[in-house]
Write a protein that holds these residues in place. Structure first.
Motif, PDB file in Angstrom:
ATOM      1  N   THR A 117      15.696   3.575 -29.109  1.00 16.54           N
ATOM      2  CA  THR A 117      16.554   3.283 -30.282  1.00 16.54           C
ATOM      3  C   THR A 117      17.846   4.104 -30.301  1.00 16.54           C
ATOM      4  O   THR A 117      18.679   3.914 -31.188  1.00 16.54           O
ATOM      5  CB  THR A 117      15.774   3.515 -31.598  1.00 16.54           C
ATOM      6  OG1 THR A 117      15.044   4.735 -31.486  1.00 16.54           O
ATOM      7  CG2 THR A 117      14.845   2.379 -31.898  1.00 16.54           C
ATOM      8  N   GLN A 118      18.015   5.047 -29.314  1.00 14.75           N
ATOM      9  CA  GLN A 118      19.352   5.671 -29.224  1.00 14.75           C
ATOM     10  C   GLN A 118      20.391   4.632 -28.804  1.00 14.75           C
ATOM     11  O   GLN A 118      21.564   4.746 -29.142  1.00 14.75           O
ATOM     12  CB  GLN A 118      19.390   6.812 -28.188  1.00 14.75           C
ATOM     13  CG  GLN A 118      18.476   7.978 -28.528  1.00 14.75           C
ATOM     14  CD  GLN A 118      17.219   7.942 -27.687  1.00 14.75           C
ATOM     15  OE1 GLN A 118      16.687   6.853 -27.408  1.00 14.75           O
ATOM     16  NE2 GLN A 118      16.732   9.105 -27.307  1.00 14.75           N
ATOM     17  N   LEU A 119      19.945   3.614 -28.040  1.00 16.66           N
ATOM     18  CA  LEU A 119      20.880   2.601 -27.549  1.00 16.66           C
ATOM     19  C   LEU A 119      20.792   1.297 -28.333  1.00 16.66           C
ATOM     20  O   LEU A 119      21.649   0.435 -28.189  1.00 16.66           O
ATOM     21  CB  LEU A 119      20.618   2.313 -26.064  1.00 16.66           C
ATOM     22  CG  LEU A 119      20.846   3.495 -25.100  1.00 16.66           C
ATOM     23  CD1 LEU A 119      20.398   3.128 -23.701  1.00 16.66           C
ATOM     24  CD2 LEU A 119      22.306   3.901 -25.081  1.00 16.66           C
ATOM     25  N   LEU A 120      19.727   1.125 -29.105  1.00 17.35           N
ATOM     26  CA  LEU A 120      19.509  -0.135 -29.833  1.00 17.35           C
ATOM     27  C   LEU A 120      19.734   0.075 -31.326  1.00 17.35           C
ATOM     28  O   LEU A 120      19.554   1.193 -31.816  1.00 17.35           O
ATOM     29  CB  LEU A 120      18.072  -0.629 -29.600  1.00 17.35           C
ATOM     30  CG  LEU A 120      17.642  -0.806 -28.135  1.00 17.35           C
ATOM     31  CD1 LEU A 120      16.188  -1.219 -28.082  1.00 17.35           C
ATOM     32  CD2 LEU A 120      18.496  -1.872 -27.450  1.00 17.35           C
ATOM     33  N   PRO A 121      20.105  -0.973 -32.088  1.00 17.13           N
ATOM     34  CA  PRO A 121      20.163  -0.839 -33.551  1.00 17.13           C
ATOM     35  C   PRO A 121      18.762  -0.531 -34.074  1.00 17.13           C
ATOM     36  O   PRO A 121      17.843  -1.341 -33.924  1.00 17.13           O
ATOM     37  CB  PRO A 121      20.655  -2.200 -34.031  1.00 17.13           C
ATOM     38  CG  PRO A 121      21.214  -2.874 -32.827  1.00 17.13           C
ATOM     39  CD  PRO A 121      20.483  -2.329 -31.649  1.00 17.13           C
ATOM     40  N   ALA A 122      18.624   0.637 -34.713  1.00 17.49           N
ATOM     41  CA  ALA A 122      17.287   1.112 -35.080  1.00 17.49           C
ATOM     42  C   ALA A 122      16.614   0.172 -36.069  1.00 17.49           C
ATOM     43  O   ALA A 122      15.410  -0.110 -35.948  1.00 17.49           O
ATOM     44  CB  ALA A 122      17.389   2.520 -35.651  1.00 17.49           C
ATOM     45  N   ASP A 123      17.367  -0.334 -37.046  1.00 19.73           N
ATOM     46  CA  ASP A 123      16.728  -1.179 -38.069  1.00 19.73           C
ATOM     47  C   ASP A 123      16.211  -2.472 -37.440  1.00 19.73           C
ATOM     48  O   ASP A 123      15.107  -2.930 -37.739  1.00 19.73           O
ATOM     49  CB  ASP A 123      17.696  -1.474 -39.210  1.00 19.73           C
ATOM     50  CG  ASP A 123      18.974  -2.164 -38.747  1.00 19.73           C
ATOM     51  OD1 ASP A 123      19.377  -1.948 -37.588  1.00 19.73           O
ATOM     52  OD2 ASP A 123      19.578  -2.911 -39.558  1.00 19.73           O
ATOM     53  N   LYS A 124      16.965  -3.048 -36.522  1.00 23.07           N
ATOM     54  CA  LYS A 124      16.564  -4.311 -35.867  1.00 23.07           C
ATOM     55  C   LYS A 124      15.335  -4.079 -34.999  1.00 23.07           C
ATOM     56  O   LYS A 124      14.382  -4.876 -34.990  1.00 23.07           O
ATOM     57  CB  LYS A 124      17.741  -4.827 -35.026  1.00 23.07           C
ATOM     58  CG  LYS A 124      17.544  -6.199 -34.378  1.00 23.07           C
ATOM     59  CD  LYS A 124      18.874  -6.718 -33.838  1.00 23.07           C
ATOM     60  CE  LYS A 124      18.735  -8.109 -33.212  1.00 23.07           C
ATOM     61  NZ  LYS A 124      18.298  -8.087 -31.852  1.00 23.07           N
ATOM     62  N   ALA A 125      15.342  -2.960 -34.268  1.00 21.23           N
ATOM     63  CA  ALA A 125      14.218  -2.667 -33.365  1.00 21.23           C
ATOM     64  C   ALA A 125      12.930  -2.490 -34.156  1.00 21.23           C
ATOM     65  O   ALA A 125      11.871  -3.034 -33.789  1.00 21.23           O
ATOM     66  CB  ALA A 125      14.528  -1.410 -32.551  1.00 21.23           C
ATOM     67  N   PHE A 126      12.974  -1.712 -35.259  1.00 21.66           N
ATOM     68  CA  PHE A 126      11.761  -1.482 -36.060  1.00 21.66           C
ATOM     69  C   PHE A 126      11.305  -2.760 -36.747  1.00 21.66           C
ATOM     70  O   PHE A 126      10.119  -3.011 -36.892  1.00 21.66           O
ATOM     71  CB  PHE A 126      12.023  -0.367 -37.087  1.00 21.66           C
ATOM     72  CG  PHE A 126      11.794   1.016 -36.520  1.00 21.66           C
ATOM     73  CD1 PHE A 126      10.505   1.521 -36.353  1.00 21.66           C
ATOM     74  CD2 PHE A 126      12.856   1.814 -36.142  1.00 21.66           C
ATOM     75  CE1 PHE A 126      10.303   2.789 -35.831  1.00 21.66           C
ATOM     76  CE2 PHE A 126      12.658   3.069 -35.606  1.00 21.66           C
ATOM     77  CZ  PHE A 126      11.361   3.566 -35.449  1.00 21.66           C
ATOM     78  N   TYR A 127      12.269  -3.579 -37.169  1.00 30.26           N
ATOM     79  CA  TYR A 127      11.892  -4.848 -37.806  1.00 30.26           C
ATOM     80  C   TYR A 127      11.151  -5.749 -36.813  1.00 30.26           C
ATOM     81  O   TYR A 127      10.075  -6.281 -37.106  1.00 30.26           O
ATOM     82  CB  TYR A 127      13.156  -5.540 -38.331  1.00 30.26           C
ATOM     83  CG  TYR A 127      12.888  -6.934 -38.870  1.00 30.26           C
ATOM     84  CD1 TYR A 127      12.330  -7.125 -40.122  1.00 30.26           C
ATOM     85  CD2 TYR A 127      13.181  -8.065 -38.103  1.00 30.26           C
ATOM     86  CE1 TYR A 127      12.094  -8.390 -40.617  1.00 30.26           C
ATOM     87  CE2 TYR A 127      12.941  -9.334 -38.583  1.00 30.26           C
ATOM     88  CZ  TYR A 127      12.388  -9.492 -39.847  1.00 30.26           C
ATOM     89  OH  TYR A 127      12.140 -10.749 -40.320  1.00 30.26           O
ATOM     90  N   GLU A 128      11.729  -5.902 -35.611  1.00 24.55           N
ATOM     91  CA  GLU A 128      11.111  -6.786 -34.616  1.00 24.55           C
ATOM     92  C   GLU A 128       9.746  -6.254 -34.202  1.00 24.55           C
ATOM     93  O   GLU A 128       8.790  -7.022 -34.030  1.00 24.55           O
ATOM     94  CB  GLU A 128      12.043  -6.928 -33.412  1.00 24.55           C
ATOM     95  CG  GLU A 128      13.302  -7.738 -33.731  1.00 24.55           C
ATOM     96  CD  GLU A 128      14.298  -7.775 -32.584  1.00 24.55           C
ATOM     97  OE1 GLU A 128      14.078  -7.045 -31.602  1.00 24.55           O
ATOM     98  OE2 GLU A 128      15.293  -8.527 -32.675  1.00 24.55           O
ATOM     99  N   ALA A 129       9.644  -4.909 -34.045  1.00 25.21           N
ATOM    100  CA  ALA A 129       8.353  -4.332 -33.663  1.00 25.21           C
ATOM    101  C   ALA A 129       7.327  -4.549 -34.773  1.00 25.21           C
ATOM    102  O   ALA A 129       6.161  -4.893 -34.506  1.00 25.21           O
ATOM    103  CB  ALA A 129       8.524  -2.838 -33.372  1.00 25.21           C
TER     104      ALA A 129
END
Length: 1733
Positions: free
Chosen positions: A1552-1564
């Motif tokens: 998530t340093q390279l990815l949008p954190a909110d999008k990553a946690f939502y998708e996960a």
């Protein structure tokens, strides 16, 4: 600290004009400069001049330049300026808060010697030094000054410490003296501190030492007790001069000293405890620095110079921009300015202990400041500018800050909660707690003021999950502990801190009363609860019911209403409170009873002002009236009388309101005069007792204060006379009798006759008592009293009263008449004997006349109809108006004899109009005229006479009277009589006869103004004849005849008087003329002496000459002014010339030494022989002029030959030339020129040609003709010039031929230099008319290759240009090519350009936006060129939002490892991972393209110099992420790989340093939820919600990371700038998380594996061992590993087999593509068989 020059506020002058003093205001908004001309200039904080005012001297008689301004300072409130002056005075000017406010002097302090320096350290305190050595203090409040201490040496400098509590003075003998108003506990000594080697003109008091410098060029730093700390010696530096001034920074950490062309900076080093010298600021031509001023926030320093310049410098250690919103400027180690870039507001953050401020952070929705020093913590609220500094030991930056409460900052650190109130420098309190959720902590800091409670600060918090503690933060003790049986999930104190609400996890709402320590459950199934802001009203929701407690003291009384949704919030404002409820998709507002909320709260708090303000907004209803009554009662009990007055006004109780208004005025006046509460004053307390009808208490209060009269006044006002008299009697008051009389009068006025009778009886006045009893209708009581007293029985009037009471009117009437009680007799007669009334009235009148009461008798005579008696009585009583009234009612015959008597009375009073009217009524008009005449009122007498007499009789009467007056010498009275009958001439004659000329002139001016001048002149002549010359002078001058006056005095030989009159009245030259005549009358030496005395000798000579008296002029000049003789000869000669006497004039001109004038005289008369004779004899220089004038005469007669001969004799051939030119005789002109002036021949020829050319077309033909003639004559140069003069006149063919002919002749016949000039002149002109080839050929004739090429280029003849360059000068081939390219570019002929210059063509394609052609053309070039334009195109696409097209470009052309392309690759990656709609099977090809491009890039990087660099590693990570995304999309297309897709979504969280954190946690979270991993889904989605809140707040500081400890999911990640998930999906997640959290069936922990750590974590926290990630799922491989050929690449055997099986069963092409990529990436696939173990 460094100084950086910002701007010049005031430009320096050419000479010395020093800036004497400067000052910054305390609020940093104003800067004042005083210049050498004593004018104060005012600037704003940006350095713009806004205002100015002039200072004034102590005494204007010494002039405005009699002083210098030596000191200036702003007041602490920045609204005043103190000015210290050398004329022994200090003025304080009020300048106001706004620019342009009127400047007024509000204080002045006169001193005994000059003021030399001045400071204003505190309110009302101005400290200043004097030339006599004293340091004094001026108090602006009392307007007095006093001496602080005195020395015997001139005060040269004065400064204060940073706090302004101490002062330091430097003296001319080197002494430095310290004095403290308050030493702030430092214990430092006062008095003489040190002896400096020279006068310390530069003196500064820093935090840790005192810095002094002066003319010895040494800077010395002294310790706190005067010992030398450091010395900076510049005495050997030839560039340094004496130090003139110094200033310390507001924080005391830096000192700046001014000298010549230089500012030296010393900075205090806290670590080394010494002063360090920074690089000096050297400015050439600055000259000596005379004044320094440092802005109070430390950000600006201003320096004034000897030449009057003011320079502004920026002062800072460093400056940074925080989040592009705030500018942070470190102006000193311990002082920082934080500026909001959008609003421009500034906050100065300063450590009061002088500690160095470390990094400043702005948190809590960018409202709150946080900064650390080594030993303290700095906090601040940017909105309210409240700052705090508290002691704080460093804890490695692990503190967590919560800013939910606007008054207090909550700091969590190592299990301890610390509270800091903004604006306070002490911690409010600290407690141990593990619960950091703001919903489990409640702080109330003075949120609602309650009566009788100054400070109210309370804290409620969780000790453990079931125990609440309540702490009084002021006392620091526990005031309550609540143990509950269930876990508490919410708590909040009310605003007054008396009640605590809390809710447990079973949704039970509990109320705890802190004072009684009682707990009450007030609601079950509570899903929402909130205190109404600003009140103790409570709102909660129970299932479908809205519950409101308006009185929380009675929790059982709850108002319930049904609702159909969920309460989401409370809104209070605009006089109403609303509960917001969501019902389906809409939000509905339920309004609460604002009256119950606001009024009840205010009454509970004792805040009656707030209650009043609320009631004033309501209309008057029975409910409102009841509230006003309640408030009035409570306000009176609390002695809040103003509020009680307002209540009674609202209720319409005017009397009470007025009574309270008067009471309030008394209380306010007492409070103003004596201070304190005015309600304790005895008058106020007594009036309040009166208001409660407790008069005895009021009396007691008055008598306690010995206010006897006030007690009596109270009773009198209430008409309680008995109590009043009792008080007066008890205290022996002298007004007792007066009171009794007043009481009696009141009884009579109120018709209480019986009570009055009893009072008189008690005082022994029986007669009055009987009268009152009878009046009251109590005859028996009167008779009883009469019988008891013998003296009353003999009273006939009393007998009459008794007879009347027993109904015997006849006897009563006789008794009344006998006793002369006519009033009672008349009253009785009116009732019983009406016919007797008239007789009785007359008898009553006669009785009154006998008693000499004539006034009283009048009315009775009128009642009796006895008019004559009434008139006589009125006249006798001198009741004149009444007499007139009666007379006006009588017959005229009767009245006429009385009117004159009344008129005489009014005449004696000088009321003449009234008297006249009365005389008229009595037919005595003659008496009225006599009256006016005797009174001298002639106009009124005349007016009256005209009414009743004939005009001629009136005139005779008045003239006769006037003549009588004249005989008696009463000329003024006689005049008035004459004027009255319009005979002013008689009056004038009278005055003339008696020689009263002033009066005569006055009347003439008034009645005959047109004859006034003649009269004055006539009188003047008469008086002159009589020898009364002075009087005659007056009249002559009044008649504007000053000449007559002068002649009068001349004829009488009085020359002095004549001269005086001429000088005063005769204009500019009259007195000179008189003086001249006077002198002429004297003659000889006497005349000279007189004129010398008057200073008019030279003027008299001039005057004589002007008047042709040349003999007298010669006489005067011979005797006194010999040098004037030639001038007189000259003027005499001019006179003779005017008279036509030329021979005599000639002789006089020669005597005057002016023979030339004689020559000019003969020339003027054309007597050439005489002129020639005089010139030859006396003035040879004039001979030529005579000949020239004679020649001019010959020219006028057209005799050119004679004129030419004369001019040549005069040696003036040039004039002959000019005359021939003017006459157009060019041949003669050229002949003369050639013979006598050959040097001008060429110019003459040119002029001749110009004249010819001016004649138009014929002129051009003439030029051509002349050119041909020159050519034939061999004069080629002139022929060329003629051809070149031919200009375009519509015949371009002719012009071109002429130019070409000129060039041809020049090339053939003229020298090379000249031919070159001609060709260079002709070439551009040919180009100008489009003959490029002709011009080029000319250039080539002279080997001018470049010019020829330029001509061909300009004519666009490119082939000729190239041929010329190639054949004649190959150096210019490139030049031609370059111009050809530019031409093609400008014409847009790109296709032609490709063949010439590919790169230029490609650039042109880019400019025109033809990207496809550009890339297509670039493809045919080398790899480097291609990728340059691919990168440009990609950048363009990214800027246009076409990330996918940019990716496709690199898919097509490959991704080279150029470092300059790295940002493009990263941007494509970031846009891909941030774009919506990519979490699906359909997105596979996009992810595969990204993966393939990154793979290609990484392969190229391995072969480049960037191998294994940080950029290479970052792209490898991006490749791995792209692989995970593409594999996830592939797995989403196959049902049986659903868990693989979910695991890939979870694995992506570690990146998530390279990815949008909110999008990553939502998708996960969604993926985990879809496959039933609810614990994981709950934690991930909860984290997602926290992130969305953080994005809205703009900070991640509030995130709780406890769920992700011991995992490789990064905690510190970039905060996304925007939300990546739409609002609707966020709300779905929020509802699901809330539902799950309410159910409480899930544990909030991540699943763990056999290592005891989170199952997706690659790193084991306990051992630090890192596992390889699976290529298929990204999960760590703990067992069953399949390794690939490339090192570091492996897969979990089970996942690998599962993936292969899915491919076999589904034949998914995308999964096969994934397998193909893995083979490429990992160096082939493993040769393992399937295993289903």
């Amino acid at each position: 600290m460094q100084l950086k020059h910002l701007k010049t506020l005031l430009n320096p002058q050419d000479g010395a004009a020093k800036v004497t003093c400067m000052a910054w205001s305390q609020n940093n908004a104003k800067f004042a400069v005083c210049t050498v001309d004593r004018v104060v200039l005012l600037y704003d904080e940006h350095g713009e001049r806004r205002d100015k005012f002039s200072t004034k001297p102590a005494d204007m008689k010494y002039g405005r330049k009699s002083y210098m301004v030596k000191g200036m300072a702003f007041s602490p409130d920045s609204t005043k300026i103190a000015i210290g002056q050398t004329d022994n005075i200090i003025y304080v000017y009020k300048i106001g808060e706004d620019w342009g406010d009127k400047k007024v002097i509000c204080n002045k302090f006169i001193q005994t010697s000059a003021v030399t320096c001045l400071q204003w350290p505190a309110e009302h305190m101005i400290v200043f030094g004097l030339a006599e050595g004293k340091v004094r203090l001026a108090n602006t409040k009392t307007n007095k000054s006093s001496t602080i201490y005195g020395t015997d040496s001139y005060v040269v400098s004065l400064t204060t410490n940073c706090s302004g509590k101490g002062i330091l003075s430097g003296h001319a003998d080197g002494t430095i003296v310290r004095y403290f108003f308050d030493d702030e506990g430092s214990g430092e000594s006062q008095g003489k501190l040190v002896n400096h080697p020279c006068p310390p003109y530069a003196l500064a008091w820093a935090t840790n030492s005192i810095v002094a410098a002066g003319c010895d060029r040494r800077i010395v730093a002294y310790g706190k007790e005067g010992h030398v700390l450091q010395t900076f010696d510049y005495s050997r530096d030839p560039q340094e001069r004496e130090f003139t001034t110094a200033v310390a920074s507001p924080g005391g950490q830096s000192v700046v000293l001014g000298s010549y062309d230089r500012l030296r900076v010393l900075n205090w080093s806290p670590r080394r405890s010494i002063w360090e010298e920074a690089k000096p600021k050297e400015i050439a031509n600055l000259y000596t620095v005379t004044a320094l001023a440092w802005k109070r926030d430390g950000s600006r320093l201003c320096a004034g110079t000897l030449c009057g310049g003011v320079e502004q410098f920026d002062c800072c250690l460093r400056r940074s921009i925080y989040r592009n919103k705030f500018e942070v400027t470190y102006v000193g180690p311990s002082q920082v300015i934080v500026k909001n870039l959008s609003s421009g507001t500034r906050v100065v953050l300063k450590s009061h202990y002088g500690y160095e401020v470390e990094e400043v952070k702005i948190l809590g929705k960018e409202r709150y400041l946080v900064a650390h020093t080594s030993d303290t913590l700095l906090l601040g609220d940017l909105n309210t500018n409240r700052l705090s500094e508290v002691a704080w030991q460093g804890s490695g930056g692990n503190e967590k800050y919560f800013f939910e409460n606007e008054n207090v900052c909550m700091i969590f650190n190592a299990g301890e909660l610390t509270l800091v109130e903004y604006g306070s420098n002490d911690t409010l309190g600290s407690v141990r707690t593990e619960f950091m959720n703001p919903h489990l902590i409640s702080v109330r800091i003075n949120e609602r003021h309650q009566q009788g409670m100054e400070d109210n600060k309370k804290l409620a918090y969780l000790v453990d999950i079931k125990t609440i503690a309540i702490v009084d933060l002021i006392g620091g003790y526990n005031i309550g502990t609540i143990s509950h049986e269930s876990r508490v999930d919410w708590l909040e104190l009310n605003e007054t801190g008396h009640k605590l609400l809390f809710r447990d996890r079973k949704l039970r709402l509990q109320l705890y009363d802190i004072e009684s320590c009682s707990k009450t459950m007030i609601l079950n199934f509570c899903s929402y609860v909130q205190w109404v802001p600003g009140s103790d009203v409570l709102v909660a929701q129970n299932q479908n019911n809205l519950c409101v407690w308006y009185n929380i003291e009675a929790p059982e009384r709850v108002t319930m209403s049904s609702i159909r949704g969920d309460v989401v919030g409370l809104e209070r404002g605009s006089g109403k409170t609303e509960v917001m409820v969501t019902e389906g998709v809409s939000t509905v507002a339920y309004t609460l009873d604002e009256g119950l909320i606001e009024f009840g709260t205010a009454i509970d708090d004792g805040d009656y002002t707030r209650a009043t303000a609320f009631l004033e907004t309501l209309e008057m209803t029975p409910e409102t009236e009841a509230m006003w009554k309640t408030l009035s009662k409570l306000a009176l009990e609390a002695r809040q009388l103003h509020i009680a007055e307002r209540c009674f006004s609202a209720l319409g109780h005017v009397a009470k309101a007025r009574f309270l208004h008067e009471t309030n005025e008394i209380a306010d006046q007492v409070s103003r005069e004596y201070g304190g509460e005015g309600t304790d004053f005895y008058q106020v307390r007594a009036r309040l007792a009166m208001l409660e009808k407790n008069y005895k208490l009021a009396e007691m209060i008055f008598l306690e204060q010995n206010a006897v009269e006030e007690a009596m006044d109270m009773y009198q006002e209430l008409h309680r006379w008995d109590e009043c008299i009792a008080v007066a009697q008890a205290k022996g008051h002298p007004a007792l009798e007066k009171l009794r009389r007043g009481y009696y009068q009141w009884l009579m006025d109120t018709q209480q006759e019986e009570r009055a009778g009893e009072l008189q009886e008690s005082q022994g006045d029986g007669l009055a008592a009987i009268s009152l009893y009878l009046k009251a209708g109590l005859p028996a009581k009167a008779a009883r009293l009469a019988l008891t007293r013998e003296e009353l029985l003999a009273n006939t009037e009393l007998a009459g009263d008794l007879f009347e009471k027993i109904r015997n009117p006849q006897q009563a009437l006789e008794c009344y008449c006998k006793g002369s009680a006519f009033m009672k007799a008349v009253e009785l007669a009116r009732l019983a004997f009406p016919i007797e009334v008239v007789r009785l009235e007359e008898a009553w009148g006669d009785h009154l006349v006998q008693q000499k009461q004539l006034d009283a008798a009048i009315n009775h005579y009128i009642e009796a109809r006895c008019s004559i008696k009434a008139i006589e009585a009125a006249l006798g009583a001198r009741q004149w108006k009444k007499a007139i009234y009666i007379l006006d009612l009588q017959d005229r015959n009767i009245a006429s004899k009385y009117y004159p008597r009344v008129a005489q009375h009014y005449a004696s009073l000088q009321e003449y109009e009234m008297a006249e009217e009365l005389y008229a009524k009595g037919d005595r008009t003659k008496d009225a005229i006599d009256m006016y005449t005797q009174a001298g009122r002639w106009e009124q007498a005349h007016k009256l006479a005209m009414k009743c007499m004939r005009p001629e009789d009136v005139s005779v009467l008045y003239i006769t009277q006037a003549q009588e007056m004249e005989k008696q010498g009463k000329y003024r009275e006689a005049e008035r009589l004459y004027v009255t009958v319009e005979e002013p001439d008689l009056a004038i004659t009278m005055f003339k006869k008696h020689k009263l000329y002033d009066d005569m002139i006055r009347l003439v001016g008034k009645h005959h103004p047109d004859l006034l001048s003649d009269t004055h002149l006539h009188l003047g002549k008469e008086l002159e004849a009589e020898g009364r010359l002075q009087e005659a002078e007056y009249h002559y001058l009044e008649a504007q005849e000053w000449k007559a006056t002068i002649n009068m005095y001349r004829s009488n030989g009085l020359w002095e008087e004549a001269y005086r009159v001429a000088k005063v009245h005769g204009g500019a030259n009259a007195h000179k003329h008189v003086a001249y005549l006077w002198a002429k009358s004297l003659g000889g030496e006497a005349a000279v002496r007189l004129l010398n005395k008057l200073g008019l000798l030279e003027a008299a000579i001039d005057h004589a000459a002007d008047n042709c008296s040349f003999d007298f002029a010669f006489e005067l000049s011979r005797l006194a002014l010999k040098h004037k003789t030639p001038e007189i000869h000259l003027r005499y000669a001019v006179y003779l010339e005017d008279e036509g006497k030329f021979e005599e004039a000639e002789a006089e001109f020669i005597r005057a030494g002016k023979p030339k004038e004689a020559v000019l005289m003969f020339v003027h008369n054309q007597d050439w022989e005489a002129a020639q004779r005089v010139a030859e004899a006396h003035d040879p220089d004039s001979i030529a002029e005579v000949l020239v004038r004679q020649a001019r005469g010959a020219l006028e007669e057209k005799d050119f030959q004679k004129a030419e001969g004369l001019l040549l004799r005069a040696q003036r051939p040039g004039l002959a030339l000019s005359y021939y030119k003017e006459a157009g005789l060019w041949s003669d002109a050229l002949r003369i020129c050639k013979d006598y002036v050959p040097s001008q021949l060429e110019a003459l020829q040119e002029e001749y040609e110009r004249e010819a050319t001016k004649k138009g077309g014929r002129g051009i033909e003439g030029l051509v003709e002349r050119a041909r003639q020159w050519e034939q004559a061999g004069e080629y140069s002139r022929a060329v010039d003629c051809y070149l003069k031919v200009q375009d006149s519509g015949s371009s063919g002719l012009v071109e031929k002429c130019w070409m002919k000129a060039a041809e002749l020049a090339i053939k016949f003229l020298p090379p230099q000249r031919s070159l000039e001609v060709v260079r002149a002709v070439g551009p002109q040919l180009i100008g008319i489009g003959k490029h080839s002709a011009a080029a050929e000319l250039y080539l004739n002279l080997d001018l290759v470049k010019e020829a090429i330029d001509a061909f280029i300009e004519g666009e003849e490119w082939n000729k240009a190239k041929r010329v360059a190639k054949e004649l000068d190959p150096r210019y081939e490139v030049y031609v090519d370059q111009h050809y390219k530019e031409f093609l570019k400008n014409q847009g002929k790109v296709d032609s350009l490709v063949g010439v210059d590919v790169v230029a063509a490609l650039d042109l394609y880019v400019e025109q936006g033809q990207w496809d052609k550009c890339i297509e053309t670039a493809t045919k070039q080398n790899y480097k060129i291609l990728h340059k334009y691919v990168a440009l195109y990609a950048t363009h696409l990214i800027q246009e939002g076409g990330c996918a097209q940019a990716l496709a470009l690199y898919v097509q052309h490959g991704a080279p490892a150029n470092p300059q392309n790295f940002n493009i690759y990263k941007r494509i990656f970031m846009d891909m991972v941030s774009s919506p709609g990519t979490n699906s099977a359909e997105a596979y090809h996009s992810w595969a393209d990204l993966r393939d491009v990154l793979f290609n890039l990484c392969e190229n990087l391995v072969k480049s110099s960037e191998a294994n660099s940080p950029a290479h590693e970052e792209f490898e990570t991006m490749l791995l992420i792209a692989h995970y995304y593409s594999t996830r999309s592939a797995a989403q297309s196959v049902q049986q790989l659903e868990t693989v897709a979910a695991r890939l979504s979870v694995s992506l969280l570690r990146h998530t340093q390279l990815l949008p954190a909110d999008k990553a946690f939502y998708e996960a979270g969604i993926a985990a939820k879809a496959v039933g991993w609810e614990n994981m889904a709950f934690i991930f989605l909860n984290r997602f919600l926290d992130l969305t809140d953080a994005i809205e707040e703009g900070t991640l500081d509030a995130l709780d990371h406890s769920d992700f400890q011991d995992t490789d999911i990064p905690v510190e990640v970039p905060l996304p700038a925007t939300q990546h998930i739409p609002e609707a999906q966020r709300e779905e997640v929020r509802d699901w998380v809330l539902t799950v959290s309410m159910d409480q069936r899930l544990e909030q922990v991540l699943p763990r594996d056999e290592r005891g750590v989170y199952e997706a974590s690659l790193v084991a926290a306990s051992t630090g061992v890192r596992a390889l990630p699976c290529l298929i799922t990204g999960y760590p491989i703990l067992r069953n590993k399949i390794e690939f050929k490339r090192p570091g690449k492996a897969a979990n055997k089970d996942n690998w087999n599962k993936f292969l099986m899915a491919i076999k069963t589904s034949h998914s092409p995308v999964c096969q593509d994934v397998l193909k990529f893995i083979s490429q990436w990992c160096g082939g696939l493993p040769s393992t068989s399937f295993s289903f173990q």
